[in-house]
Design a protein around this motif. Sequence first.
Motif, PDB file in Angstrom:
ATOM      1  N   THR A   1       0.848  -1.194   0.000  1.00  0.00           N
ATOM      2  CA  THR A   1       0.000   0.000   0.000  1.00  0.00           C
ATOM      3  C   THR A   1       0.879   1.237   0.000  1.00  0.00           C
ATOM      4  O   THR A   1       1.771   1.372   0.846  1.00  0.00           O
ATOM      5  N   ARG A   2       0.638   2.116  -0.949  1.00  0.00           N
ATOM      6  CA  ARG A   2       1.377   3.376  -0.945  1.00  0.00           C
ATOM      7  C   ARG A   2       0.671   4.375  -0.042  1.00  0.00           C
ATOM      8  O   ARG A   2      -0.560   4.494  -0.069  1.00  0.00           O
ATOM      9  N   VAL A   3       1.446   5.095   0.757  1.00  0.00           N
ATOM     10  CA  VAL A   3       0.894   6.057   1.707  1.00  0.00           C
ATOM     11  C   VAL A   3       0.756   7.413   1.024  1.00  0.00           C
ATOM     12  O   VAL A   3       1.736   7.944   0.483  1.00  0.00           O
ATOM     13  N   PRO A   4      -0.437   8.015   1.009  1.00  0.00           N
ATOM     14  CA  PRO A   4      -0.606   9.343   0.406  1.00  0.00           C
ATOM     15  C   PRO A   4       0.259  10.375   1.132  1.00  0.00           C
ATOM     16  O   PRO A   4       0.405  10.329   2.355  1.00  0.00           O
ATOM     17  N   LEU A   5       0.811  11.296   0.376  1.00  0.00           N
ATOM     18  CA  LEU A   5       1.661  12.313   0.961  1.00  0.00           C
ATOM     19  C   LEU A   5       0.871  13.243   1.860  1.00  0.00           C
ATOM     20  O   LEU A   5      -0.201  13.725   1.494  1.00  0.00           O
ATOM     21  N   GLU A   6       1.422  13.502   3.061  1.00  0.00           N
ATOM     22  CA  GLU A   6       0.823  14.487   3.952  1.00  0.00           C
ATOM     23  C   GLU A   6       1.185  15.899   3.482  1.00  0.00           C
ATOM     24  O   GLU A   6       0.380  16.812   3.529  1.00  0.00           O
ATOM     25  N   TRP A   7       2.450  16.050   3.042  1.00  0.00           N
ATOM     26  CA  TRP A   7       2.903  17.310   2.454  1.00  0.00           C
ATOM     27  C   TRP A   7       2.982  17.137   0.944  1.00  0.00           C
ATOM     28  O   TRP A   7       3.311  16.058   0.456  1.00  0.00           O
ATOM     29  N   THR A   8       2.695  18.195   0.220  1.00  0.00           N
ATOM     30  CA  THR A   8       2.702  18.103  -1.243  1.00  0.00           C
ATOM     31  C   THR A   8       3.606  19.128  -1.898  1.00  0.00           C
ATOM     32  O   THR A   8       3.628  19.250  -3.110  1.00  0.00           O
ATOM     33  N   ASP A   9       4.383  19.884  -1.113  1.00  0.00           N
ATOM     34  CA  ASP A   9       5.269  20.872  -1.699  1.00  0.00           C
ATOM     35  C   ASP A   9       6.696  20.646  -1.212  1.00  0.00           C
ATOM     36  O   ASP A   9       6.916  20.172  -0.104  1.00  0.00           O
ATOM     37  N   TYR A  10       7.649  20.983  -2.063  1.00  0.00           N
ATOM     38  CA  TYR A  10       9.069  20.800  -1.731  1.00  0.00           C
ATOM     39  C   TYR A  10       9.579  22.049  -1.012  1.00  0.00           C
ATOM     40  O   TYR A  10      10.339  22.832  -1.554  1.00  0.00           O
ATOM     41  N   ALA A  11       9.138  22.214   0.218  1.00  0.00           N
ATOM     42  CA  ALA A  11       9.431  23.437   0.964  1.00  0.00           C
ATOM     43  C   ALA A  11      10.281  23.166   2.187  1.00  0.00           C
ATOM     44  O   ALA A  11      10.134  23.818   3.210  1.00  0.00           O
ATOM     45  N   ASP A  12      11.189  22.173   2.088  1.00  0.00           N
ATOM     46  CA  ASP A  12      11.933  21.773   3.273  1.00  0.00           C
ATOM     47  C   ASP A  12      12.756  22.913   3.868  1.00  0.00           C
ATOM     48  O   ASP A  12      12.745  23.131   5.074  1.00  0.00           O
ATOM     49  N   VAL A  13      13.479  23.663   3.034  1.00  0.00           N
ATOM     50  CA  VAL A  13      14.318  24.741   3.549  1.00  0.00           C
ATOM     51  C   VAL A  13      13.456  25.882   4.081  1.00  0.00           C
ATOM     52  O   VAL A  13      13.789  26.507   5.091  1.00  0.00           O
TER      53      VAL A  13
END
Length: 337
Positions: A275-287
């Motif tokens: 089962t693939r887990v849906p992403l909780e975050w959807t943007d590449y905003a780590d920094v």
Amino acid sequence: MSKLKIVQVGLGSHGTGVGVNAIVSSPDFEYAGLVDPYQPGLEEAARQLNVDSSKLYNDHKKAFAEAGADAVYISAISPVHFEICKDALESGFHVLIEKPFVLDVIEGKELVELAEKKNLKLMVDQNYRYNLHVHDLIKLVQEKKLGELEFANVQFYYFHDGKPYQKEMENYMLMEMAIHHTDLIRYVLGSNVKTVNGKTWNEKNSGYKGDPCVHAAFEMEIGIPVFYTGTLLSKGLSTPWEGKWRIQCKNGSIHLDDLGQDYGVYVVDEHENVTRVPLEWTDYADVKRVFAEFASSIIEDREPAISGRDNLQTLATQLAINKSSKENRQVAISEIL
């Protein structure tokens, strides 16, 4: 509320990129100054960051004295981190610093104690903690729906032709790349490393003075083993920057990998149902999240999430791997700390 004023020290490609992607658009910070000894690079960074020429400095001490800042972001090369960070703290500034925040535990302890003495925030930019998939991994580990943790395996393969200073470092792979993965292991599993059996090695004509390959077996304080392999000389398939993970549980496994539906977090039960887990975050905003946390810690007057004190554990683990490899024995993290 007015924005916090920040001085950035170190405007190479990475530092400038962070400035463009995180500081310019930050709701919390604005530039008080830019510092770099290389004038052409400094001027180019100022153009990209839209910083006035009156705010440019070649000497960080001059910038600290004149710029009127609240905080300092250090993105200079790691061998000069200690000197710049100490000067910033002694000048009364909160500090966000790139990993590794220092190359020696004694220096790290000195900076942590100095920040504490002056009631200043010292935060380390271990931005992988804010990558897309990490919080999903942590949630699954904490929920224990597959039973108790038994062990974990983390692998990182990449070919990287390092910068000149990196090729001269004794522990470039450990201190500037694998340190991300060790910090993630601690963070995802919610446990410090207790002991290490490590092996580092080089290959002929690699161009690296220090060893760019590492294998380590960690014993975590929660009692499970973790196995890590990483290399900067990989000529086959590369992994994503976070690496490939398998966290083995009593009744199944948790993966950060590509198990048929692209790279992501997967759960595999004891009957091999994937089962693939849906992403909780959807943007590449780590920094961006790093800078938001840094600002919040200043405003709320609290310890930052990735404090210098916490990061001493990550730093000590990397040095323990090096010591273990050199001495061909198991090394306790307490020996380093």
